[in-house]
Design an enzyme around this catalytic site. Structure first.
Site, PDB file in Angstrom:
ATOM      1  N   LEU A  72      -3.352 -12.105   3.152  1.00  0.00           N
ATOM      2  CA  LEU A  72      -2.587 -11.857   1.942  1.00  0.00           C
ATOM      3  C   LEU A  72      -2.056 -13.170   1.402  1.00  0.00           C
ATOM      4  CD1 LEU A  72      -1.266  -9.707   0.137  1.00  0.00           C
ATOM      5  CD2 LEU A  72       0.517  -9.456   1.866  1.00  0.00           C
ATOM      6  N   TYR A 156       0.282   7.776  11.981  1.00  0.00           N
ATOM      7  CA  TYR A 156       1.193   7.440  10.872  1.00  0.00           C
ATOM      8  C   TYR A 156       2.592   7.175  11.423  1.00  0.00           C
ATOM      9  CZ  TYR A 156       3.559   8.132   6.312  1.00  0.00           C
ATOM     10  OH  TYR A 156       4.314   8.004   5.165  1.00  0.00           O
ATOM     11  N   TYR A 170      11.317  -9.697  12.695  1.00  0.00           N
ATOM     12  CA  TYR A 170      11.227 -10.846  11.780  1.00  0.00           C
ATOM     13  C   TYR A 170      12.597 -11.160  11.175  1.00  0.00           C
ATOM     14  CZ  TYR A 170       6.300 -12.156  11.593  1.00  0.00           C
ATOM     15  OH  TYR A 170       5.054 -12.663  11.900  1.00  0.00           O
ATOM     16  N   ARG A 197      -1.038  17.228   0.056  1.00  0.00           N
ATOM     17  CA  ARG A 197       0.399  17.439   0.187  1.00  0.00           C
ATOM     18  C   ARG A 197       0.791  18.690  -0.582  1.00  0.00           C
ATOM     19  NH1 ARG A 197       2.757  11.247  -0.188  1.00  0.00           N
ATOM     20  NH2 ARG A 197       0.978  10.865  -1.539  1.00  0.00           N
TER      21      ARG A 197
HETATM   22  P1  NAD Z   1      -0.401   6.530  -1.815  1.00  0.00           P
HETATM   23  O1  NAD Z   1      -1.531   6.813  -0.885  1.00  0.00           O
HETATM   24  O2  NAD Z   1      -0.487   7.065  -3.208  1.00  0.00           O
HETATM   25  O3  NAD Z   1      -0.147   4.972  -1.941  1.00  0.00           O
HETATM   26  C1  NAD Z   1      -0.404   4.053  -0.897  1.00  0.00           C
HETATM   27  C2  NAD Z   1      -1.181   2.893  -1.480  1.00  0.00           C
HETATM   28  O4  NAD Z   1      -1.428   1.910  -0.440  1.00  0.00           O
HETATM   29  C3  NAD Z   1      -2.558   3.316  -2.017  1.00  0.00           C
HETATM   30  O5  NAD Z   1      -2.726   2.843  -3.328  1.00  0.00           O
HETATM   31  C4  NAD Z   1      -3.535   2.661  -1.050  1.00  0.00           C
HETATM   32  O6  NAD Z   1      -4.779   2.380  -1.643  1.00  0.00           O
HETATM   33  C5  NAD Z   1      -2.752   1.439  -0.603  1.00  0.00           C
HETATM   34  N1  NAD Z   1      -3.200   0.879   0.676  1.00  0.00           N
HETATM   35  C6  NAD Z   1      -3.380   1.547   1.845  1.00  0.00           C
HETATM   36  N2  NAD Z   1      -3.825   0.713   2.796  1.00  0.00           N
HETATM   37  C7  NAD Z   1      -3.915  -0.525   2.214  1.00  0.00           C
HETATM   38  C8  NAD Z   1      -4.336  -1.803   2.680  1.00  0.00           C
HETATM   39  N3  NAD Z   1      -4.765  -1.993   3.939  1.00  0.00           N
HETATM   40  N4  NAD Z   1      -4.294  -2.841   1.806  1.00  0.00           N
HETATM   41  C9  NAD Z   1      -3.868  -2.663   0.534  1.00  0.00           C
HETATM   42  N5  NAD Z   1      -3.478  -1.473   0.039  1.00  0.00           N
HETATM   43  C10 NAD Z   1      -3.508  -0.416   0.875  1.00  0.00           C
HETATM   44  O7  NAD Z   1       0.918   7.056  -1.095  1.00  0.00           O
HETATM   45  P2  NAD Z   1       2.427   7.121  -1.631  1.00  0.00           P
HETATM   46  O8  NAD Z   1       2.878   8.507  -1.547  1.00  0.00           O
HETATM   47  O9  NAD Z   1       2.532   6.385  -2.907  1.00  0.00           O
HETATM   48  O10 NAD Z   1       3.188   6.302  -0.500  1.00  0.00           O
HETATM   49  C11 NAD Z   1       3.594   4.959  -0.694  1.00  0.00           C
HETATM   50  C12 NAD Z   1       4.368   4.475   0.528  1.00  0.00           C
HETATM   51  O11 NAD Z   1       5.561   5.249   0.674  1.00  0.00           O
HETATM   52  C13 NAD Z   1       3.589   4.610   1.829  1.00  0.00           C
HETATM   53  O12 NAD Z   1       3.838   3.481   2.633  1.00  0.00           O
HETATM   54  C14 NAD Z   1       4.164   5.854   2.462  1.00  0.00           C
HETATM   55  O13 NAD Z   1       4.083   5.806   3.860  1.00  0.00           O
HETATM   56  C15 NAD Z   1       5.595   5.808   1.973  1.00  0.00           C
HETATM   57  N6  NAD Z   1       6.174   7.181   1.927  1.00  0.00           N
HETATM   58  C16 NAD Z   1       5.848   8.037   0.920  1.00  0.00           C
HETATM   59  C17 NAD Z   1       6.377   9.322   0.917  1.00  0.00           C
HETATM   60  C18 NAD Z   1       6.075  10.306  -0.185  1.00  0.00           C
HETATM   61  O14 NAD Z   1       6.566  11.434  -0.118  1.00  0.00           O
HETATM   62  N7  NAD Z   1       5.324   9.958  -1.203  1.00  0.00           N
HETATM   63  C19 NAD Z   1       7.228   9.733   1.954  1.00  0.00           C
HETATM   64  C20 NAD Z   1       7.512   8.836   2.969  1.00  0.00           C
HETATM   65  C21 NAD Z   1       6.990   7.556   2.949  1.00  0.00           C
HETATM   66  N1  UDP Z   2       2.017  22.881   3.348  1.00  0.00           N
HETATM   67  C1  UDP Z   2       1.670  24.196   3.030  1.00  0.00           C
HETATM   68  N2  UDP Z   2       0.569  24.391   2.240  1.00  0.00           N
HETATM   69  C2  UDP Z   2      -0.192  23.374   1.744  1.00  0.00           C
HETATM   70  C3  UDP Z   2       0.178  22.042   2.064  1.00  0.00           C
HETATM   71  C4  UDP Z   2       1.287  21.841   2.883  1.00  0.00           C
HETATM   72  O1  UDP Z   2       2.337  25.151   3.440  1.00  0.00           O
HETATM   73  O2  UDP Z   2      -1.178  23.640   1.028  1.00  0.00           O
HETATM   74  C5  UDP Z   2       3.221  22.668   4.192  1.00  0.00           C
HETATM   75  C6  UDP Z   2       3.001  21.723   5.372  1.00  0.00           C
HETATM   76  O3  UDP Z   2       2.535  22.443   6.485  1.00  0.00           O
HETATM   77  C7  UDP Z   2       4.386  21.170   5.573  1.00  0.00           C
HETATM   78  C8  UDP Z   2       5.003  21.146   4.173  1.00  0.00           C
HETATM   79  O4  UDP Z   2       4.190  22.017   3.385  1.00  0.00           O
HETATM   80  O5  UDP Z   2       5.160  22.040   6.382  1.00  0.00           O
HETATM   81  C9  UDP Z   2       4.995  19.764   3.538  1.00  0.00           C
HETATM   82  O6  UDP Z   2       3.694  19.234   3.680  1.00  0.00           O
HETATM   83  P1  UDP Z   2       3.242  17.837   3.072  1.00  0.00           P
HETATM   84  O7  UDP Z   2       1.837  17.592   3.537  1.00  0.00           O
HETATM   85  O8  UDP Z   2       3.492  17.813   1.617  1.00  0.00           O
HETATM   86  O9  UDP Z   2       4.247  16.787   3.687  1.00  0.00           O
HETATM   87  P2  UDP Z   2       4.834  16.527   5.161  1.00  0.00           P
HETATM   88  O10 UDP Z   2       6.280  16.694   4.977  1.00  0.00           O
HETATM   89  O11 UDP Z   2       4.280  17.496   6.152  1.00  0.00           O
HETATM   90  O12 UDP Z   2       4.408  15.123   5.448  1.00  0.00           O
END
Ligand code: NAD
Ligand code: UDP
Length: 326
Positions: A72, A156, A170, A197
Protein backbone atom coordinates in the site's frame (compact mmCIF):
# COMPACT_ATOMS: atom_id res chain seq x y z
CA UNK A 1 -11.39 14.93 26.82
CA UNK A 2 -14.48 15.47 24.66
CA UNK A 3 -14.03 17.66 21.58
CA UNK A 4 -16.79 18.89 19.35
CA UNK A 5 -14.81 19.30 16.11
CA UNK A 6 -16.85 17.46 13.49
CA UNK A 7 -15.40 18.42 10.10
CA UNK A 8 -12.58 17.05 7.96
CA UNK A 9 -12.13 20.35 6.08
CA UNK A 10 -8.71 20.62 4.43
CA UNK A 11 -7.55 17.14 5.46
CA UNK A 12 -5.86 14.49 3.27
CA UNK A 13 -7.39 11.08 3.84
CA UNK A 14 -7.07 7.48 2.63
CA UNK A 15 -10.19 5.31 2.83
CA UNK A 16 -9.28 1.63 2.39
CA UNK A 17 -12.33 -0.26 1.13
CA UNK A 18 -13.55 3.08 -0.25
CA UNK A 19 -15.70 1.53 -3.01
CA UNK A 20 -17.71 -0.56 -0.57
CA UNK A 21 -21.05 0.25 1.03
CA UNK A 22 -19.80 2.12 4.12
CA UNK A 23 -16.51 3.27 2.54
CA UNK A 24 -18.24 5.07 -0.34
CA UNK A 25 -20.56 6.94 2.06
CA UNK A 26 -17.54 7.90 4.15
CA UNK A 27 -15.70 9.24 1.06
CA UNK A 28 -18.77 11.27 0.15
CA UNK A 29 -19.05 12.73 3.66
CA UNK A 30 -15.34 13.64 3.68
CA UNK A 31 -15.65 15.45 0.32
CA UNK A 32 -18.79 17.23 1.58
CA UNK A 33 -16.75 18.40 4.59
CA UNK A 34 -14.22 19.98 2.20
CA UNK A 35 -11.39 17.45 2.56
CA UNK A 36 -8.41 18.46 0.40
CA UNK A 37 -7.79 14.90 -0.84
CA UNK A 38 -9.65 11.61 -0.51
CA UNK A 39 -8.01 8.41 -1.82
CA UNK A 40 -10.42 5.48 -2.08
CA UNK A 41 -8.31 2.30 -2.22
CA UNK A 42 -10.18 -0.88 -3.12
CA UNK A 43 -9.60 -4.20 -4.91
CA UNK A 44 -13.37 -4.47 -5.62
CA UNK A 45 -13.56 -7.99 -4.16
CA UNK A 46 -16.97 -7.19 -2.62
CA UNK A 47 -17.18 -3.50 -3.57
CA UNK A 48 -18.26 -1.83 -6.79
CA UNK A 49 -16.76 1.10 -8.70
CA UNK A 50 -20.35 2.22 -9.38
CA UNK A 51 -20.50 3.22 -5.67
CA UNK A 52 -17.95 5.99 -6.33
CA UNK A 53 -19.08 6.96 -9.86
CA UNK A 54 -20.57 10.28 -8.71
CA UNK A 55 -17.48 11.02 -6.58
CA UNK A 56 -14.92 10.61 -9.38
CA UNK A 57 -15.45 14.06 -10.96
CA UNK A 58 -15.25 15.83 -7.59
CA UNK A 59 -12.06 17.82 -6.86
CA UNK A 60 -9.63 15.96 -4.59
CA UNK A 61 -11.10 12.48 -5.15
CA UNK A 62 -8.90 9.64 -6.44
CA UNK A 63 -9.91 5.99 -6.88
CA UNK A 64 -7.04 3.48 -6.64
CA UNK A 65 -7.63 -0.16 -7.51
CA UNK A 66 -5.29 -1.97 -5.13
CA UNK A 67 -5.29 -5.04 -2.87
CA UNK A 68 -4.05 -3.77 0.51
CA UNK A 69 -2.74 -7.27 1.31
CA UNK A 70 -0.22 -6.87 -1.55
CA UNK A 71 1.14 -3.56 -0.25
CA UNK A 72 0.00 0.00 0.00
CA UNK A 73 1.37 3.39 -1.00
CA UNK A 74 -0.43 6.68 -1.35
CA UNK A 75 1.30 9.76 -2.77
CA UNK A 76 1.90 12.82 -0.59
CA UNK A 77 1.08 13.53 3.04
CA UNK A 78 -1.90 11.99 4.83
CA UNK A 79 -3.74 13.12 7.97
CA UNK A 80 -6.04 10.11 8.36
CA UNK A 81 -6.20 6.45 7.26
CA UNK A 82 -9.60 4.76 7.62
CA UNK A 83 -9.35 0.97 7.28
CA UNK A 84 -12.78 -0.17 6.07
CA UNK A 85 -11.42 -2.96 3.82
CA UNK A 86 -12.87 -6.42 4.49
CA UNK A 87 -15.65 -8.64 3.23
CA UNK A 88 -18.44 -7.93 5.71
CA UNK A 89 -21.51 -10.04 5.06
CA UNK A 90 -21.68 -13.61 6.41
CA UNK A 91 -22.11 -14.96 2.85
CA UNK A 92 -19.12 -12.96 1.58
CA UNK A 93 -16.74 -14.05 4.29
CA UNK A 94 -17.91 -17.67 4.04
CA UNK A 95 -17.06 -17.52 0.30
CA UNK A 96 -13.78 -15.65 0.90
CA UNK A 97 -12.36 -17.18 4.10
CA UNK A 98 -8.65 -16.73 3.41
CA UNK A 99 -9.07 -13.31 1.79
CA UNK A 100 -10.97 -12.21 4.91
CA UNK A 101 -8.28 -13.48 7.28
CA UNK A 102 -5.53 -11.89 5.18
CA UNK A 103 -7.12 -8.47 4.81
CA UNK A 104 -7.80 -8.35 8.57
CA UNK A 105 -4.22 -9.35 9.42
CA UNK A 106 -1.68 -8.55 6.65
CA UNK A 107 -3.88 -5.83 5.13
CA UNK A 108 -4.38 -4.14 8.49
CA UNK A 109 -0.64 -4.20 9.20
CA UNK A 110 0.08 -2.68 5.77
CA UNK A 111 -2.48 0.02 6.58
CA UNK A 112 -0.90 0.67 9.99
CA UNK A 113 2.54 0.96 8.36
CA UNK A 114 1.12 3.51 5.92
CA UNK A 115 -0.29 5.53 8.82
CA UNK A 116 3.07 5.26 10.66
CA UNK A 117 5.07 6.46 7.61
CA UNK A 118 2.74 9.40 7.09
CA UNK A 119 2.24 10.30 10.76
CA UNK A 120 -1.50 9.89 10.13
CA UNK A 121 -4.28 8.98 12.57
CA UNK A 122 -5.37 5.35 11.92
CA UNK A 123 -8.99 4.29 12.36
CA UNK A 124 -9.75 0.55 12.37
CA UNK A 125 -13.26 -0.56 11.39
CA UNK A 126 -13.93 -3.41 13.79
CA UNK A 127 -17.29 -5.00 14.41
CA UNK A 128 -19.86 -6.12 16.95
CA UNK A 129 -18.94 -9.64 15.76
CA UNK A 130 -15.91 -9.51 18.05
CA UNK A 131 -18.46 -10.06 20.86
CA UNK A 132 -19.49 -13.34 19.12
CA UNK A 133 -22.73 -14.79 20.47
CA UNK A 134 -22.75 -12.46 23.47
CA UNK A 135 -23.76 -13.56 26.96
CA UNK A 136 -23.59 -9.97 28.23
CA UNK A 137 -26.44 -7.82 26.93
CA UNK A 138 -26.40 -5.06 25.77
CA UNK A 139 -22.76 -5.14 24.73
CA UNK A 140 -20.39 -2.68 26.39
CA UNK A 141 -16.85 -2.18 25.14
CA UNK A 142 -15.36 -3.79 28.26
CA UNK A 143 -17.04 -7.14 27.41
CA UNK A 144 -14.46 -9.53 25.87
CA UNK A 145 -16.92 -11.64 23.91
CA UNK A 146 -17.91 -15.25 23.28
CA UNK A 147 -16.38 -16.29 19.96
CA UNK A 148 -15.99 -19.75 18.42
CA UNK A 149 -12.37 -19.63 17.17
CA UNK A 150 -12.82 -22.32 14.48
CA UNK A 151 -16.47 -21.97 13.43
CA UNK A 152 -17.64 -20.65 10.04
CA UNK A 153 -17.82 -17.04 11.29
CA UNK A 154 -14.35 -17.21 12.88
CA UNK A 155 -12.54 -16.08 9.70
CA UNK A 156 -14.21 -12.70 10.16
CA UNK A 157 -14.51 -12.51 13.95
CA UNK A 158 -10.92 -13.58 14.66
CA UNK A 159 -9.49 -11.45 11.83
CA UNK A 160 -11.17 -8.42 13.38
CA UNK A 161 -10.01 -9.39 16.88
CA UNK A 162 -6.45 -9.68 15.54
CA UNK A 163 -6.90 -6.35 13.74
CA UNK A 164 -7.89 -4.71 17.03
CA UNK A 165 -4.88 -6.32 18.75
CA UNK A 166 -2.34 -5.18 16.15
CA UNK A 167 -3.90 -1.72 16.06
CA UNK A 168 -3.53 -1.43 19.84
CA UNK A 169 0.05 -2.77 19.60
CA UNK A 170 1.05 -0.18 16.96
CA UNK A 171 -0.44 2.45 19.25
CA UNK A 172 1.48 1.24 22.30
CA UNK A 173 4.80 0.28 20.75
CA UNK A 174 5.14 2.50 17.64
CA UNK A 175 3.33 5.65 18.70
CA UNK A 176 0.71 5.50 15.92
CA UNK A 177 -2.41 7.48 16.85
CA UNK A 178 -5.04 4.74 16.72
CA UNK A 179 -8.85 4.62 16.91
CA UNK A 180 -11.00 1.47 16.99
CA UNK A 181 -14.69 1.52 16.12
CA UNK A 182 -16.93 -1.49 16.73
CA UNK A 183 -19.64 -1.14 14.12
CA UNK A 184 -23.05 -2.73 14.74
CA UNK A 185 -25.44 -3.74 11.91
CA UNK A 186 -25.60 -0.83 9.49
CA UNK A 187 -27.83 -0.44 6.45
CA UNK A 188 -28.60 1.99 3.66
CA UNK A 189 -28.27 2.72 -0.06
CA UNK A 190 -25.39 0.98 -1.91
CA UNK A 191 -25.69 -2.32 -0.06
CA UNK A 192 -25.54 -5.15 -2.59
CA UNK A 193 -28.95 -6.67 -3.25
CA UNK A 194 -27.51 -10.20 -3.12
CA UNK A 195 -24.97 -9.83 -0.30
CA UNK A 196 -27.10 -12.07 1.91
CA UNK A 197 -27.48 -9.61 4.77
CA UNK A 198 -30.95 -9.32 6.18
CA UNK A 199 -31.65 -5.74 5.05
CA UNK A 200 -31.07 -6.21 1.29
CA UNK A 201 -32.59 -9.71 1.52
CA UNK A 202 -35.90 -8.52 3.04
CA UNK A 203 -36.09 -5.32 0.98
CA UNK A 204 -35.45 -7.30 -2.23
CA UNK A 205 -38.09 -9.84 -1.22
CA UNK A 206 -40.63 -7.11 -0.39
CA UNK A 207 -40.08 -5.34 -3.72
CA UNK A 208 -40.46 -8.58 -5.69
CA UNK A 209 -43.49 -9.67 -3.67
CA UNK A 210 -41.59 -12.76 -2.50
CA UNK A 211 -41.79 -14.48 0.88
CA UNK A 212 -39.49 -13.23 3.66
CA UNK A 213 -36.83 -15.85 4.47
CA UNK A 214 -36.39 -15.95 8.26
CA UNK A 215 -33.46 -17.95 9.56
CA UNK A 216 -34.38 -19.95 12.67
CA UNK A 217 -37.62 -18.83 14.30
CA UNK A 218 -36.83 -15.12 13.78
CA UNK A 219 -36.59 -14.48 17.53
CA UNK A 220 -32.90 -13.48 17.35
CA UNK A 221 -32.37 -9.74 17.75
CA UNK A 222 -30.37 -7.07 15.93
CA UNK A 223 -30.20 -3.27 16.16
CA UNK A 224 -30.02 -1.41 12.84
CA UNK A 225 -28.12 1.84 12.30
CA UNK A 226 -28.55 4.05 9.23
CA UNK A 227 -25.29 4.57 7.32
CA UNK A 228 -25.36 8.39 7.60
CA UNK A 229 -25.38 8.10 11.40
CA UNK A 230 -22.55 5.57 11.33
CA UNK A 231 -20.37 7.77 9.11
CA UNK A 232 -20.88 10.72 11.45
CA UNK A 233 -19.68 8.49 14.32
CA UNK A 234 -16.58 7.45 12.33
CA UNK A 235 -15.64 11.07 11.65
CA UNK A 236 -16.21 12.11 15.27
CA UNK A 237 -14.09 9.22 16.53
CA UNK A 238 -11.25 9.95 14.07
CA UNK A 239 -11.22 13.60 15.19
CA UNK A 240 -11.26 12.68 18.89
CA UNK A 241 -8.33 11.50 20.98
CA UNK A 242 -10.11 8.31 22.14
CA UNK A 243 -7.86 5.25 21.72
CA UNK A 244 -10.13 2.74 23.47
CA UNK A 245 -12.67 0.91 21.26
CA UNK A 246 -16.02 2.66 20.77
CA UNK A 247 -19.32 1.00 19.81
CA UNK A 248 -21.21 2.80 17.05
CA UNK A 249 -24.70 1.47 16.42
CA UNK A 250 -28.35 2.15 16.99
CA UNK A 251 -29.59 0.80 20.34
CA UNK A 252 -33.15 0.21 19.03
CA UNK A 253 -33.22 -3.58 19.25
CA UNK A 254 -35.79 -5.80 17.53
CA UNK A 255 -36.35 -9.40 16.59
CA UNK A 256 -35.80 -10.38 12.98
CA UNK A 257 -39.51 -11.18 12.82
CA UNK A 258 -40.32 -7.59 13.87
CA UNK A 259 -37.82 -6.34 11.34
CA UNK A 260 -39.59 -8.25 8.54
CA UNK A 261 -42.84 -6.52 9.55
CA UNK A 262 -41.11 -3.11 9.52
CA UNK A 263 -39.87 -3.77 5.97
CA UNK A 264 -43.32 -4.94 4.92
CA UNK A 265 -44.86 -1.69 6.16
CA UNK A 266 -42.14 0.54 4.66
CA UNK A 267 -42.13 -1.20 1.26
CA UNK A 268 -45.87 -1.75 1.15
CA UNK A 269 -45.50 -5.38 0.15
CA UNK A 270 -43.91 -8.76 0.64
CA UNK A 271 -45.24 -12.24 1.09
CA UNK A 272 -45.54 -14.51 4.09
CA UNK A 273 -42.81 -15.46 6.53
CA UNK A 274 -40.97 -18.69 5.63
CA UNK A 275 -38.51 -20.27 8.00
CA UNK A 276 -35.07 -21.61 7.00
CA UNK A 277 -32.38 -23.25 9.15
CA UNK A 278 -30.45 -20.91 11.43
CA UNK A 279 -26.79 -20.63 10.28
CA UNK A 280 -24.23 -22.06 12.72
CA UNK A 281 -23.11 -19.67 15.48
CA UNK A 282 -25.62 -16.98 14.42
CA UNK A 283 -25.67 -14.59 17.42
CA UNK A 284 -28.97 -14.77 19.36
CA UNK A 285 -28.96 -11.15 20.47
CA UNK A 286 -27.15 -7.93 19.70
CA UNK A 287 -27.57 -4.40 20.96
CA UNK A 288 -24.89 -1.76 21.47
CA UNK A 289 -24.39 0.08 24.71
CA UNK A 290 -23.45 3.51 23.29
CA UNK A 291 -22.69 5.30 26.56
CA UNK A 292 -19.04 5.72 25.51
CA UNK A 293 -19.93 7.25 22.12
CA UNK A 294 -22.49 9.55 23.76
CA UNK A 295 -20.11 10.70 26.49
CA UNK A 296 -16.81 10.91 24.63
CA UNK A 297 -17.92 11.81 21.11
CA UNK A 298 -21.25 13.55 21.67
CA UNK A 299 -22.65 11.01 19.16
CA UNK A 300 -25.97 9.26 19.00
CA UNK A 301 -28.03 8.05 16.04
CA UNK A 302 -30.59 10.50 14.63
CA UNK A 303 -32.23 8.63 11.75
CA UNK A 304 -35.35 6.61 12.64
CA UNK A 305 -35.62 3.10 11.16
CA UNK A 306 -38.72 4.08 9.20
CA UNK A 307 -36.86 6.99 7.51
CA UNK A 308 -33.71 4.98 6.84
CA UNK A 309 -35.74 2.15 5.34
CA UNK A 310 -37.56 4.61 3.06
CA UNK A 311 -34.21 5.83 1.65
CA UNK A 312 -32.91 2.28 1.29
CA UNK A 313 -36.04 1.04 -0.47
CA UNK A 314 -35.95 4.02 -2.85
CA UNK A 315 -32.35 3.10 -3.72
CA UNK A 316 -33.17 -0.56 -4.43
CA UNK A 317 -36.16 0.53 -6.56
CA UNK A 318 -33.89 2.83 -8.58
CA UNK A 319 -31.29 0.06 -9.10
CA UNK A 320 -34.02 -2.33 -10.24
CA UNK A 321 -35.35 0.35 -12.64
CA UNK A 322 -31.86 0.98 -14.07
CA UNK A 323 -31.36 -2.77 -14.59
CA UNK A 324 -34.72 -3.16 -16.28
CA UNK A 325 -34.03 -0.34 -18.73
CA UNK A 326 -30.42 -1.46 -19.48
P1 NAD B 1 -18.39 -3.93 1.80
O1 NAD B 1 -18.09 -5.33 1.40
O2 NAD B 1 -19.44 -3.19 1.03
O3 NAD B 1 -17.08 -3.04 1.77
C1 NAD B 1 -15.79 -3.54 2.02
C2 NAD B 1 -14.87 -3.04 0.93
O4 NAD B 1 -13.52 -3.51 1.19
C3 NAD B 1 -15.26 -3.57 -0.46
O5 NAD B 1 -15.35 -2.50 -1.37
C4 NAD B 1 -14.13 -4.52 -0.81
O6 NAD B 1 -13.93 -4.63 -2.20
C5 NAD B 1 -12.96 -3.90 -0.05
N1 NAD B 1 -11.86 -4.84 0.21
C6 NAD B 1 -11.95 -6.07 0.78
N2 NAD B 1 -10.74 -6.64 0.83
C7 NAD B 1 -9.86 -5.74 0.30
C8 NAD B 1 -8.46 -5.76 0.07
N3 NAD B 1 -7.70 -6.83 0.38
N4 NAD B 1 -7.89 -4.66 -0.49
C9 NAD B 1 -8.64 -3.58 -0.81
N5 NAD B 1 -9.97 -3.52 -0.63
C10 NAD B 1 -10.57 -4.59 -0.08
O7 NAD B 1 -18.77 -3.97 3.35
P2 NAD B 1 -19.28 -2.80 4.31
O8 NAD B 1 -20.56 -3.21 4.89
O9 NAD B 1 -19.16 -1.50 3.62
O10 NAD B 1 -18.19 -2.86 5.47
C11 NAD B 1 -17.13 -1.93 5.55
C12 NAD B 1 -16.31 -2.20 6.81
O11 NAD B 1 -17.12 -1.99 7.97
C13 NAD B 1 -15.77 -3.62 6.89
O12 NAD B 1 -14.46 -3.59 7.41
C14 NAD B 1 -16.71 -4.30 7.85
O13 NAD B 1 -16.08 -5.34 8.54
C15 NAD B 1 -17.09 -3.16 8.77
N6 NAD B 1 -18.43 -3.40 9.37
C16 NAD B 1 -19.57 -3.21 8.65
C17 NAD B 1 -20.80 -3.47 9.23
C18 NAD B 1 -22.10 -3.25 8.48
O14 NAD B 1 -23.16 -3.51 9.05
N7 NAD B 1 -22.09 -2.76 7.27
C19 NAD B 1 -20.87 -3.94 10.55
C20 NAD B 1 -19.69 -4.15 11.24
C21 NAD B 1 -18.47 -3.87 10.65
N1 UDP C 1 -31.31 -13.36 8.44
C1 UDP C 1 -32.57 -13.87 8.13
N2 UDP C 1 -32.90 -13.97 6.80
C2 UDP C 1 -32.08 -13.59 5.79
C3 UDP C 1 -30.80 -13.05 6.12
C4 UDP C 1 -30.45 -12.97 7.47
O1 UDP C 1 -33.36 -14.22 9.01
O2 UDP C 1 -32.46 -13.71 4.61
C5 UDP C 1 -30.95 -13.24 9.88
C6 UDP C 1 -29.58 -13.81 10.24
O3 UDP C 1 -29.70 -15.18 10.54
C7 UDP C 1 -29.21 -12.98 11.44
C8 UDP C 1 -29.86 -11.62 11.18
O4 UDP C 1 -30.85 -11.85 10.17
O5 UDP C 1 -29.78 -13.52 12.62
C9 UDP C 1 -28.88 -10.57 10.67
O6 UDP C 1 -28.15 -11.15 9.61
P1 UDP C 1 -27.08 -10.35 8.75
O7 UDP C 1 -26.45 -11.34 7.81
O8 UDP C 1 -27.70 -9.15 8.16
O9 UDP C 1 -26.04 -9.81 9.80
P2 UDP C 1 -25.28 -10.46 11.07
O10 UDP C 1 -25.73 -9.62 12.19
O11 UDP C 1 -25.66 -11.89 11.26
O12 UDP C 1 -23.84 -10.30 10.72
Amino acid sequence: MRRDVTSMHGKRIAVLGGAGFVGSHLCERLLDDGAAAVFAVDNLITGNEENVRTLKPRPGFTFMRQDIVEGLEVEGPLDYVFNMASPASPIDYANLPLETLRVGSIGTENALKLAERKGAVFLMASTSEIYGDPVVHPQREDYWGNVNPIGPRSVYDEAKRYAEAITAAYGRSRGVKTRIVRIFNTYGPRMRLNDGRVVPAFVGQALQGEDFTLFGDGSQTRSFCYVKDLVDGLVRLALSDVTDPVNIGNPREMTIRQFAEAVRVAAGGGGKLVFKPLPKDDPKQRQPDITRARTLLGWEPKVALEDGLRETIAYFREVAGRRASA
